[in-house]
Design a protein around this motif. Structure first.
Motif, PDB file in Angstrom:
ATOM      1  N   ARG A 145       3.000   1.377  -3.492  1.00 45.04           N
ATOM      2  CA  ARG A 145       2.112   1.506  -4.653  1.00 45.04           C
ATOM      3  C   ARG A 145       1.247   2.764  -4.548  1.00 45.04           C
ATOM      4  NH1 ARG A 145      -1.935  -2.851  -4.356  1.00 45.04           N
ATOM      5  NH2 ARG A 145      -2.796  -1.332  -2.899  1.00 45.04           N
ATOM      6  N   ASP A 146       0.522   2.901  -3.449  1.00 51.16           N
ATOM      7  CA  ASP A 146      -0.486   3.958  -3.335  1.00 51.16           C
ATOM      8  C   ASP A 146       0.079   5.305  -2.907  1.00 51.16           C
ATOM      9  OD1 ASP A 146      -2.184   1.846  -3.973  1.00 51.16           O
ATOM     10  OD2 ASP A 146      -2.801   1.534  -1.893  1.00 51.16           O
ATOM     11  N   ALA A 166       0.830  -1.201   0.000  1.00 45.40           N
ATOM     12  CA  ALA A 166       0.000   0.000   0.000  1.00 45.40           C
ATOM     13  C   ALA A 166       0.871   1.260   0.000  1.00 45.40           C
ATOM     14  CB  ALA A 166      -0.953  -0.002   1.189  1.00 45.40           C
TER      15      ALA A 166
END
Length: 136
Positions: A23-24, A20
């Motif tokens: 990537r985010d 998370a």
């Protein structure tokens, strides 16, 4: 010789939280994700680019690591003194604002360093120090 950098490794203790974050929050793509549970080896890198990446790996998966060493690694990760990486961006202020808005742990706001670079620093979910320098 013609040697290039292929991969750098950082430890993780929560693969889902690490995915998370990279990537985010950082905008990296997940290039591979193998294993199960906490024993996952995850490769991430800048989206849409080939070249070097970061392998997020369980820190004490090597069978040669003793229980005492595993405890030491866990303690160092908890303090944020086990792993770190240096990244770069063309717009440090914008990058800092986006990462800070995602509630990442800020270690240092954008700062002009006496050694000639401008950078900032965050911690990832495993406690790894992520320094980001401004390209000039």
């Amino acid at each position: 010789m013609d040697i290039s950098i292929r991969m750098s490794t950082l430890p993780h203790d929560d693969p889902d939280a690490s995915v998370a974050f990279y990537r985010d929050v950082l905008g990296f793509e997940v290039r591979s994700d193998v294993g199960q549970g906490k024993m996952r080896w995850i490769t991430v890198g800048p989206a849409g680019r080939t070249g070097p990446g970061i392998l997020l790996a369980p820190p004490a998966a090597d069978p040669g690591v003793t229980d005492a060493e595993r405890r030491t690694i866990a303690e160092m990760m908890a303090k944020g003194t086990y792993g770190w990486i240096l990244l770069a961006t063309e717009n440090l202020d914008s990058t800092f604002e986006k990462i800070q808005a995602a509630d990442a742990e800020v270690v240092q706001e954008p700062t002009e360093q006496p050694y000639g670079v401008r950078d900032c620093a965050f911690r990832d979910p495993a406690g790894n120090l992520i320094r980001i320098q401004e390209l000039r």
